[in-house]
Design an enzyme around this catalytic site. Structure first.
Site, PDB file in Angstrom:
ATOM      1  N   SER A   8       0.856  -1.186   0.000  1.00 25.94           N
ATOM      2  CA  SER A   8       0.000   0.000   0.000  1.00 25.94           C
ATOM      3  C   SER A   8       0.893   1.237   0.000  1.00 25.94           C
ATOM      4  O   SER A   8       1.759   1.379   0.868  1.00 25.94           O
ATOM      5  CB  SER A   8      -0.884  -0.053   1.260  1.00 25.94           C
ATOM      6  OG  SER A   8      -1.666   1.105   1.394  1.00 25.94           O
TER       7      SER A   8
ATOM      8  N   LYS B 264      -1.187  -0.961  -4.420  1.00 27.45           N
ATOM      9  CA  LYS B 264      -2.375  -0.182  -4.021  1.00 27.45           C
ATOM     10  C   LYS B 264      -1.929   1.247  -3.786  1.00 27.45           C
ATOM     11  O   LYS B 264      -0.963   1.486  -3.059  1.00 27.45           O
ATOM     12  CB  LYS B 264      -2.982  -0.791  -2.758  1.00 27.45           C
ATOM     13  CG  LYS B 264      -3.901   0.120  -1.950  1.00 27.45           C
ATOM     14  CD  LYS B 264      -4.676  -0.684  -0.920  1.00 27.45           C
ATOM     15  CE  LYS B 264      -4.873   0.085   0.376  1.00 27.45           C
ATOM     16  NZ  LYS B 264      -5.632  -0.690   1.376  1.00 27.45           N
TER      17      LYS B 264
ATOM     18  N   LYS C  14      -3.125   5.087  -2.502  1.00 30.65           N
ATOM     19  CA  LYS C  14      -4.115   5.894  -1.801  1.00 30.65           C
ATOM     20  C   LYS C  14      -4.519   7.066  -2.702  1.00 30.65           C
ATOM     21  O   LYS C  14      -3.655   7.688  -3.341  1.00 30.65           O
ATOM     22  CB  LYS C  14      -3.521   6.436  -0.495  1.00 30.65           C
ATOM     23  CG  LYS C  14      -3.203   5.338   0.509  1.00 30.65           C
ATOM     24  CD  LYS C  14      -4.473   4.761   1.095  1.00 30.65           C
ATOM     25  CE  LYS C  14      -4.175   3.772   2.200  1.00 30.65           C
ATOM     26  NZ  LYS C  14      -5.395   3.170   2.755  1.00 30.65           N
TER      27      LYS C  14
ATOM     28  N   ASP D 215      -7.343   3.103  -3.234  1.00 32.75           N
ATOM     29  CA  ASP D 215      -8.072   3.121  -1.959  1.00 32.75           C
ATOM     30  C   ASP D 215      -8.377   4.568  -1.589  1.00 32.75           C
ATOM     31  O   ASP D 215      -7.462   5.364  -1.368  1.00 32.75           O
ATOM     32  CB  ASP D 215      -7.233   2.456  -0.857  1.00 32.75           C
ATOM     33  CG  ASP D 215      -7.981   2.339   0.471  1.00 32.75           C
ATOM     34  OD1 ASP D 215      -9.147   2.788   0.554  1.00 32.75           O
ATOM     35  OD2 ASP D 215      -7.390   1.818   1.438  1.00 32.75           O
TER      36      ASP D 215
ATOM     37  N   GLU E  46     -11.239   0.723  -3.501  1.00 31.25           N
ATOM     38  CA  GLU E  46     -11.561   0.407  -2.111  1.00 31.25           C
ATOM     39  C   GLU E  46     -12.234   1.608  -1.446  1.00 31.25           C
ATOM     40  O   GLU E  46     -11.761   2.741  -1.566  1.00 31.25           O
ATOM     41  CB  GLU E  46     -10.238   0.057  -1.408  1.00 31.25           C
ATOM     42  CG  GLU E  46     -10.364  -0.569  -0.046  1.00 31.25           C
ATOM     43  CD  GLU E  46      -8.991  -0.925   0.525  1.00 31.25           C
ATOM     44  OE1 GLU E  46      -8.051  -1.240  -0.248  1.00 31.25           O
ATOM     45  OE2 GLU E  46      -8.850  -0.867   1.753  1.00 31.25           O
TER      46      GLU E  46
ATOM     47  N   ASP F 243     -14.076  -1.685   2.838  1.00 33.71           N
ATOM     48  CA  ASP F 243     -13.129  -1.803   3.957  1.00 33.71           C
ATOM     49  C   ASP F 243     -13.871  -1.284   5.192  1.00 33.71           C
ATOM     50  O   ASP F 243     -14.590  -2.050   5.861  1.00 33.71           O
ATOM     51  CB  ASP F 243     -11.848  -1.002   3.617  1.00 33.71           C
ATOM     52  CG  ASP F 243     -10.855  -0.909   4.762  1.00 33.71           C
ATOM     53  OD1 ASP F 243     -11.110  -1.456   5.843  1.00 33.71           O
ATOM     54  OD2 ASP F 243      -9.780  -0.279   4.592  1.00 33.71           O
TER      55      ASP F 243
ATOM     56  N   LYS G 229     -10.194  -6.729   7.654  1.00 39.88           N
ATOM     57  CA  LYS G 229      -9.202  -6.415   8.682  1.00 39.88           C
ATOM     58  C   LYS G 229      -9.724  -7.032   9.961  1.00 39.88           C
ATOM     59  O   LYS G 229     -10.766  -6.590  10.489  1.00 39.88           O
ATOM     60  CB  LYS G 229      -9.037  -4.902   8.853  1.00 39.88           C
ATOM     61  CG  LYS G 229      -8.399  -4.244   7.653  1.00 39.88           C
ATOM     62  CD  LYS G 229      -8.191  -2.759   7.857  1.00 39.88           C
ATOM     63  CE  LYS G 229      -7.572  -2.162   6.615  1.00 39.88           C
ATOM     64  NZ  LYS G 229      -7.562  -0.680   6.649  1.00 39.88           N
TER      65      LYS G 229
ATOM     66  N   GLY H 253      -4.498  -4.267   6.133  1.00 42.24           N
ATOM     67  CA  GLY H 253      -3.516  -4.007   7.183  1.00 42.24           C
ATOM     68  C   GLY H 253      -3.767  -2.680   7.850  1.00 42.24           C
ATOM     69  O   GLY H 253      -4.430  -1.798   7.285  1.00 42.24           O
TER      70      GLY H 253
HETATM   71  O1  OSB Z   1      -7.468   1.803   4.418  1.00 42.29           O
HETATM   72  O2  OSB Z   1      -6.325   0.042   4.212  1.00 42.29           O
HETATM   73  C1  OSB Z   1      -6.468   1.170   4.710  1.00 42.29           C
HETATM   74  C2  OSB Z   1      -3.450   1.920   6.958  1.00 42.29           C
HETATM   75  C3  OSB Z   1      -4.032   2.710   7.919  1.00 42.29           C
HETATM   76  C4  OSB Z   1      -5.372   3.028   7.808  1.00 42.29           C
HETATM   77  C5  OSB Z   1      -6.130   2.543   6.728  1.00 42.29           C
HETATM   78  C6  OSB Z   1      -5.542   1.736   5.774  1.00 42.29           C
HETATM   79  C7  OSB Z   1      -4.177   1.442   5.864  1.00 42.29           C
HETATM   80  C8  OSB Z   1      -3.440   0.675   4.864  1.00 42.29           C
HETATM   81  C9  OSB Z   1      -2.216  -0.041   5.372  1.00 42.29           C
HETATM   82  O3  OSB Z   1      -3.671   0.708   3.675  1.00 42.29           O
HETATM   83  C10 OSB Z   1      -1.830  -1.281   4.691  1.00 42.29           C
HETATM   84  C11 OSB Z   1      -0.680  -1.955   5.426  1.00 42.29           C
HETATM   85  O4  OSB Z   1      -0.796  -2.259   6.626  1.00 42.29           O
HETATM   86  O5  OSB Z   1       0.362  -2.152   4.787  1.00 42.29           O
HETATM   87 MG    MG Z   2      -8.656   0.740   3.055  1.00 45.09          MG
END
Ligand code: OSB
Ligand code: MG
Length: 388
Positions: A146, A172, A174, A199, A224, A249, A273, A301
């Protein structure tokens, strides 16, 4: 299986510097914070769990301080001294406590770990023991990475290239309002064939449907959580207007949320998660629903320490987890982590499930002490002052 009797439960609040912080549509936290739960049984076995909480209520409504409060005053008193025949008893013992899923997951994970260690089993095999036959661990989890919001498209291409060179096979990114269609276009121009997903962490509204539909041109694996963190209904309206599969999510907090989402067409894929749904008992119910309905599933994660990462990797090794997970190698997050051995990226974008009993990782006492001292030193009582 042998039962466990809980003799003692200790909480540890830790702070670790990130190798690379993750900027999302709701912001960035400079350090990793977590509440770790250490459980000791009457036979001297220790189990660990992580509430992978954040300092601010950005992703979820819980914070380090709410997790400490609810664990200390409500969760721990209900579990201390109990004899547990199966981890499935934990949600029943905590039934009178509503919400606080991250805190509950920290506690339940420590029970699973102690239970698996007492029975000299890997956590992955312990999870599989509660699934139908044929769901044995594959011994590896297939993973991706990510990547946070970067200043420019060029910077984003550079970091993707670095991750591809390291061996990650699913990327992925953001996104947020104003950092989406042009980003996807720029990445696809530079890297037309990579497995790519986005995401949004809830930054959009249904009024953005036409704008988001432009993303259909970029062959994305999924988008996402485009809409509100607590919405399911409007996602069904958006999915009807998008070819790109929506993955939920934030808004799926339990198995019934997923039943609803699938029935009304609010998503085609789930990011599970375990902390968001309160632990691995609820996660196993969700896993079974995904298998029954043919819903693609992956494990998300929360930038966990090795404690949470090990449990998530064990779960992600189950065969019903069909898409690459957001569980990257230790060196993407911390140097060093508080557990040993580290998770190292293996062939075909995988992490191996460690061989040892329970989670297969061991908390390093000296690093735990350092991470606790770091929390004490970094965060004043008003924690928002430290991050704003
Ligand atoms: O939306 O998946 C998410 C981390 C903190 C808060 C939200 C998210 C995330 C990640 C982390 O995308 C993914 C990872 O742990 O590598
Ligand atoms: Mg997410």
């Amino acid at each position: 299986m042998k039962s466990i009797t809980i003799k003692d439960i200790q909480l540890h609040v830790v702070s670790l510097p990130y190798v690379e912080p993750l900027r999302t549509s709701f912001g960035v936290e400079p350090d990793k914070a977590a509440v770790l739960v250490e459980l000791t049984t009457d036979t001297g076995v220790t189990g660990w769990g992580e509430a992978p909480i954040e300092v601010r209520p950005g992703y979820g409504s819980e914070t380090v301080i709410t997790a400490m409060h609810v664990l200390d005053e409500f969760i721990i008193p209900r579990l201390n001294g109990q004899t547990i025949e199966s981890p499935f008893e934990v949600p029943a013992l905590l039934k009178s406590i509503r919400g606080h899923n991250f805190a509950k997951c920290g506690m339940e994970t420590a029970v699973w770990d102690a239970f698996a260690r007492t029975n000299d089993m890997r956590l992955a095999d312990c999870f599989a023991a509660y699934l139908p036959a044929g769901h044995e661990s594959r011994n590896v989890a297939t993973v991706g990475v990510s990547i946070g919001i970067q200043p420019t498209i060029e910077d984003t291409v550079a970091i993707i290239q670095k991750r591809l060179n390291q061996g990650y096979q699913r990327i992925k990114l953001k996104i947020k309002r104003g950092w989406d269609v042009e980003l996807a276009r720029g990445i696809r121009a530079a890297l037309p064939d990579i497995t790519l997903m986005l995401d949004a962490n809830s930054d959009y509204t249904l009024a953005d449907a036409d704008h988001l539909a432009q993303l259909d041109d970029f062959n994305l694996l999924m988008i996402e959580q485009p809409l509100a963190y607590n919405d399911i209904y409007e996602h069904s309206k958006l999915q009807a207007q998008l070819k790109t599969p929506i993955c939920l999510d934030e808004s799926v907090k339990n198995v019934n949320d997923l039943k609803l989402a699938l029935e009304i067409g609010a998503c085609k894929i789930l990011n599970l998660k375990p902390a968001r749904v309160g632990g691995y008992v609820e996660s196993l119910k969700i896993y079974n629903l995904c298998v029954e309905t043919g819903t693609p599933l992956w494990i998300g994660g929360m930038l966990e320490t090795g404690v949470g990462r090990a449990a998530n990797t064990a779960f992600a090794s189950l065969p019903g987890v069909t898409l690459p997970c957001d569980i990257s190698a230790t060196d993407r997050y911390f140097d060093p982590d508080i557990t040993e051995p580290p998770f190292v990226l293996g062939p075909d974008s995988t992490l191996a499930v460690p061989d040892g009993a329970g989670s297969g990782v061991e908390v390093q006492t000296d690093r735990l002490a350092d991470a606790k001292a770091r929390w004490q030193a970094t965060y004043p009582y008003k924690q928002s002052e430290a991050i704003s």
